[in-house]
Design a protein around this motif. Sequence first.
Motif, mmCIF file in Angstrom:
data_model
loop_
_atom_site.group_PDB
_atom_site.id
_atom_site.type_symbol
_atom_site.label_atom_id
_atom_site.label_comp_id
_atom_site.label_asym_id
_atom_site.label_seq_id
_atom_site.Cartn_x
_atom_site.Cartn_y
_atom_site.Cartn_z
ATOM 1 N N ASP A 205 0.788 -1.296 -0.142
ATOM 2 C CA ASP A 205 0.082 0.060 0.035
ATOM 3 C C ASP A 205 0.817 1.197 0.037
ATOM 4 O OD1 ASP A 205 -2.129 -1.525 -0.109
ATOM 5 O OD2 ASP A 205 -2.366 -1.570 2.103
ATOM 6 N N ASN A 206 1.929 1.178 0.667
ATOM 7 C CA ASN A 206 3.043 2.484 0.625
ATOM 8 C C ASN A 206 3.641 2.587 -0.532
ATOM 9 O OD1 ASN A 206 2.363 2.927 3.678
ATOM 10 N ND2 ASN A 206 4.029 1.344 4.330
ATOM 11 N N ARG A 207 4.104 1.421 -1.182
ATOM 12 C CA ARG A 207 4.636 1.493 -2.294
ATOM 13 C C ARG A 207 3.703 2.276 -3.464
ATOM 14 N NH1 ARG A 207 8.127 -3.468 -4.208
ATOM 15 N NH2 ARG A 207 8.855 -2.545 -2.269
ATOM 16 N N ASP A 208 2.608 1.600 -3.438
ATOM 17 C CA ASP A 208 1.319 2.164 -4.454
ATOM 18 C C ASP A 208 1.390 3.591 -4.296
ATOM 19 O OD1 ASP A 208 1.020 -0.334 -5.402
ATOM 20 O OD2 ASP A 208 -1.009 -0.904 -4.260
ATOM 21 N N ALA A 209 1.097 4.127 -3.017
ATOM 22 C CA ALA A 209 0.985 5.502 -2.788
ATOM 23 C C ALA A 209 2.224 6.257 -3.373
ATOM 24 C CB ALA A 209 0.843 5.682 -1.482
ATOM 25 N N ALA A 210 3.378 5.715 -3.090
ATOM 26 C CA ALA A 210 4.713 6.440 -3.638
ATOM 27 C C ALA A 210 4.637 6.333 -5.138
ATOM 28 C CB ALA A 210 5.788 5.738 -3.083
ATOM 29 N N LEU A 211 4.185 5.399 -5.609
ATOM 30 C CA LEU A 211 4.264 5.296 -7.275
ATOM 31 C C LEU A 211 3.331 6.409 -7.752
ATOM 32 C CD1 LEU A 211 4.546 1.399 -7.928
ATOM 33 C CD2 LEU A 211 6.188 3.244 -8.094
ATOM 34 N N ASP A 212 2.077 6.411 -7.104
ATOM 35 C CA ASP A 212 1.052 7.234 -7.414
ATOM 36 C C ASP A 212 1.585 8.788 -7.379
ATOM 37 O OD1 ASP A 212 -0.850 5.272 -7.993
ATOM 38 O OD2 ASP A 212 -1.708 5.318 -6.051
ATOM 39 N N ARG A 213 2.177 9.202 -6.367
ATOM 40 C CA ARG A 213 2.920 10.395 -6.225
ATOM 41 C C ARG A 213 4.131 10.566 -7.312
ATOM 42 N NH1 ARG A 213 2.962 8.874 -0.792
ATOM 43 N NH2 ARG A 213 5.065 8.707 -0.955
ATOM 44 N N ARG A 214 4.777 9.531 -7.530
ATOM 45 C CA ARG A 214 5.718 9.683 -8.710
ATOM 46 C C ARG A 214 5.273 9.707 -9.913
ATOM 47 N NH1 ARG A 214 10.702 5.709 -7.963
ATOM 48 N NH2 ARG A 214 10.783 6.861 -6.174
ATOM 49 N N GLU A 215 4.055 9.172 -10.137
ATOM 50 C CA GLU A 215 3.414 9.502 -11.457
ATOM 51 C C GLU A 215 2.902 10.672 -11.731
ATOM 52 O OE1 GLU A 215 0.103 6.668 -14.096
ATOM 53 O OE2 GLU A 215 0.605 6.107 -12.138
ATOM 54 N N GLY A 216 2.297 11.218 -10.476
ATOM 55 C CA GLY A 216 1.994 12.574 -10.564
ATOM 56 C C GLY A 216 3.000 13.522 -11.144
ATOM 57 N N GLU A 217 4.275 13.368 -10.374
ATOM 58 C CA GLU A 217 5.176 14.115 -10.537
ATOM 59 C C GLU A 217 5.647 14.085 -11.951
ATOM 60 O OE1 GLU A 217 8.227 13.112 -7.785
ATOM 61 O OE2 GLU A 217 6.867 13.936 -6.070
ATOM 62 N N ILE A 218 5.683 12.875 -12.558
ATOM 63 C CA ILE A 218 6.225 12.375 -13.978
ATOM 64 C C ILE A 218 5.361 13.217 -14.787
ATOM 65 C CG2 ILE A 218 6.535 10.600 -15.419
ATOM 66 C CD1 ILE A 218 7.641 8.850 -13.412
ATOM 67 N N GLU A 219 4.109 13.276 -14.804
ATOM 68 C CA GLU A 219 3.265 13.588 -15.614
ATOM 69 C C GLU A 219 3.072 15.203 -15.568
ATOM 70 O OE1 GLU A 219 0.146 13.534 -18.270
ATOM 71 O OE2 GLU A 219 1.052 11.863 -17.146
ATOM 72 N N LYS A 220 3.525 15.641 -14.487
ATOM 73 C CA LYS A 220 3.948 17.196 -14.475
ATOM 74 C C LYS A 220 5.078 17.384 -15.259
ATOM 75 C CE LYS A 220 1.756 18.034 -9.920
ATOM 76 N NZ LYS A 220 1.962 18.500 -8.781
ATOM 77 N N ARG B 265 6.238 15.526 -17.627
ATOM 78 C CA ARG B 265 5.996 15.458 -19.214
ATOM 79 C C ARG B 265 5.247 16.726 -19.808
ATOM 80 N NH1 ARG B 265 3.571 11.126 -18.304
ATOM 81 N NH2 ARG B 265 5.342 9.400 -18.561
ATOM 82 N N SER B 266 4.418 17.157 -18.919
ATOM 83 C CA SER B 266 3.545 18.546 -19.598
ATOM 84 C C SER B 266 4.573 19.618 -19.568
ATOM 85 C CB SER B 266 2.333 18.732 -18.561
ATOM 86 O OG SER B 266 1.502 17.528 -18.307
ATOM 87 N N ARG B 267 5.258 19.547 -18.686
ATOM 88 C CA ARG B 267 6.190 20.954 -18.626
ATOM 89 C C ARG B 267 7.396 20.661 -19.994
ATOM 90 N NH1 ARG B 267 7.846 20.776 -14.343
ATOM 91 N NH2 ARG B 267 10.152 19.476 -14.601
ATOM 92 N N LEU B 268 7.789 19.436 -20.261
ATOM 93 C CA LEU B 268 8.633 19.294 -21.471
ATOM 94 C C LEU B 268 7.977 19.235 -22.774
ATOM 95 C CD1 LEU B 268 10.641 15.973 -20.238
ATOM 96 C CD2 LEU B 268 11.480 18.597 -20.240
ATOM 97 N N ALA B 269 6.603 19.036 -22.803
ATOM 98 C CA ALA B 269 5.839 19.085 -24.004
ATOM 99 C C ALA B 269 5.637 20.581 -24.449
ATOM 100 C CB ALA B 269 4.325 18.546 -23.866
ATOM 101 N N ALA B 270 5.331 21.339 -23.333
ATOM 102 C CA ALA B 270 5.407 22.845 -23.541
ATOM 103 C C ALA B 270 6.625 23.412 -24.066
ATOM 104 C CB ALA B 270 4.879 23.357 -22.240
ATOM 105 N N GLU B 271 7.718 22.792 -23.410
ATOM 106 C CA GLU B 271 9.097 23.073 -24.079
ATOM 107 C C GLU B 271 9.330 22.814 -25.322
ATOM 108 O OE1 GLU B 271 11.225 25.214 -22.635
ATOM 109 O OE2 GLU B 271 10.300 25.526 -20.465
ATOM 110 N N GLU B 272 9.270 21.488 -25.527
ATOM 111 C CA GLU B 272 9.265 21.264 -26.986
ATOM 112 C C GLU B 272 8.544 22.055 -28.152
ATOM 113 O OE1 GLU B 272 9.192 16.892 -29.498
ATOM 114 O OE2 GLU B 272 8.145 17.060 -27.410
ATOM 115 N N GLU B 273 7.326 22.166 -27.561
ATOM 116 C CA GLU B 273 6.314 23.127 -28.591
ATOM 117 C C GLU B 273 6.930 24.411 -28.839
ATOM 118 O OE1 GLU B 273 1.807 24.635 -29.139
ATOM 119 O OE2 GLU B 273 2.517 23.526 -27.410
#
Length: 514
Positions: free
Chosen positions: A92-107, A109-117
Amino acid sequence: MTIVFLVLGLVVGLAVGAGVGFTLLNSRVSQSLESSRGSAQEIISEASRKAESSRRESEIAAREAAIKIKDEAEAEARQRRAEISRIEERLDNRDAALDRREGEIEKVRSRLAAEEEKLNRREQALADRESEQLRVLEELSGLTKTEAENRLFSNLELELQDRLGRMVRDRTMEAEETADLEARRIIATSMERLASDLASESTVKAVSLTSDDMKGRIIGREGRNIRAFEAATGVDVIIDDTPETVVISCFDPVRRETARISMERLVQDGRIHPGRIEQIVAKAKKEVEKEIKSAGRQALFDAKISGGMHNDLQRLLGALKFRTSYGQNVLAHSVEVANLAGMIAQELGANVKLSRRGALLHDVGKAIDHEVEGTHAMIGGRFAKKSGESDDIVRAIQAHHHEIEMETVEDVIVATADAVSAARPGARRETTEIYIERLRALEDIATGHRGVDKAYAIQAGREIRVMVQPSEVDDRIAAKLALDISRQIETDLEYPGQIKVTVIRESRVSEVAK
């Protein structure tokens, strides 16, 4: 009558006695049976009591064992449930950590997409600006992009060619100033310190006969003797009109030497027949083999080689005594190269033992190059490796004709000593055809370059003089041309020693006085 009564009395008495006895016996049997029934009943009762007691004890033990197993199983189940709970908590703790990391990665990714554009928009703007500038430049210069590139590359090629020629000339002058004198001193010193006799041999041996009548005995009836001799030795026996002489021909020097000794023994003995030929040849083979081994040991001693050598490799070295190359005895040449390499290595501060050993073995492949496919340098290197020689020795053997890359100074020393030994006056001889062919190939290489007018091979092929057209080749390009010709000669030709390339550029201007 009395007797009858006595007999009847006796019979009656016996009958009464028998009846009384039977009655008494029956009474005793009954009593015994009654007593046995009582004892059996007691035994059965006792056994029943013991069986009941054992059954109760077994039931109690089984109940206790079942209770114990149940307690152990419940304890293990509790332990596993606790472990599963801990694992679930970690997951459960690992899932929570993965969820947090996925959220950070998504942020991210969004920032890199904006920079790439943003970068794509900037790149497109730069491309548009570059196109506009290129269009303006083409309008101002009156040249298209392709025409400008061609003109630029042409100017760069001329400039680089000029720089390359000047660099080659400067580096050549510098090398000549610093290295030529030292190289001459070392090679000259080594040659002066070593002097050896040179013998010329060929692929045939002439055997003198006591008389021409001996030729018939050698041939034998219907040629059986000469056929037996050729079959036993593996050579060709040539019997012609030459007085008191037969010729033995064979490409294998060991077999040729064996045949020569056998023929001389047969001529001296006078008894020539197939059986005697086989005996003499067998003895001659043993003598030649003994001589080969002795020659190998003597070569090691003459070349000052220590540390021992594999018997097979030492035998191949001794077999070079009967091999010649361009009329030069290969074993004597190998010993001479070993001594030269030792002197050069000592002058340069290199490994003297390694240089001597590699130089002595550099032509060992010539002892078997007629039996194995490949060049003698590669064959000798492979055989030396199988015989336990080090990788440095193997590389020196294989690199002395530049068939592989030289890596150490000892490799260069072995190749240099080999060239010095081969280039000494009278060391080698060539047939007229081979000599003329090599000179013609040398001149063809020179005339094949652009700007060359004429080329002449002089000094027995030791120098090539190249006449160039002054309108196409200037002084700087002449230096590069000399380097290119020398490199092609090294690549395409095989030759002993060195070949000097001299490029001559001459301008002539003439006028007529009227």
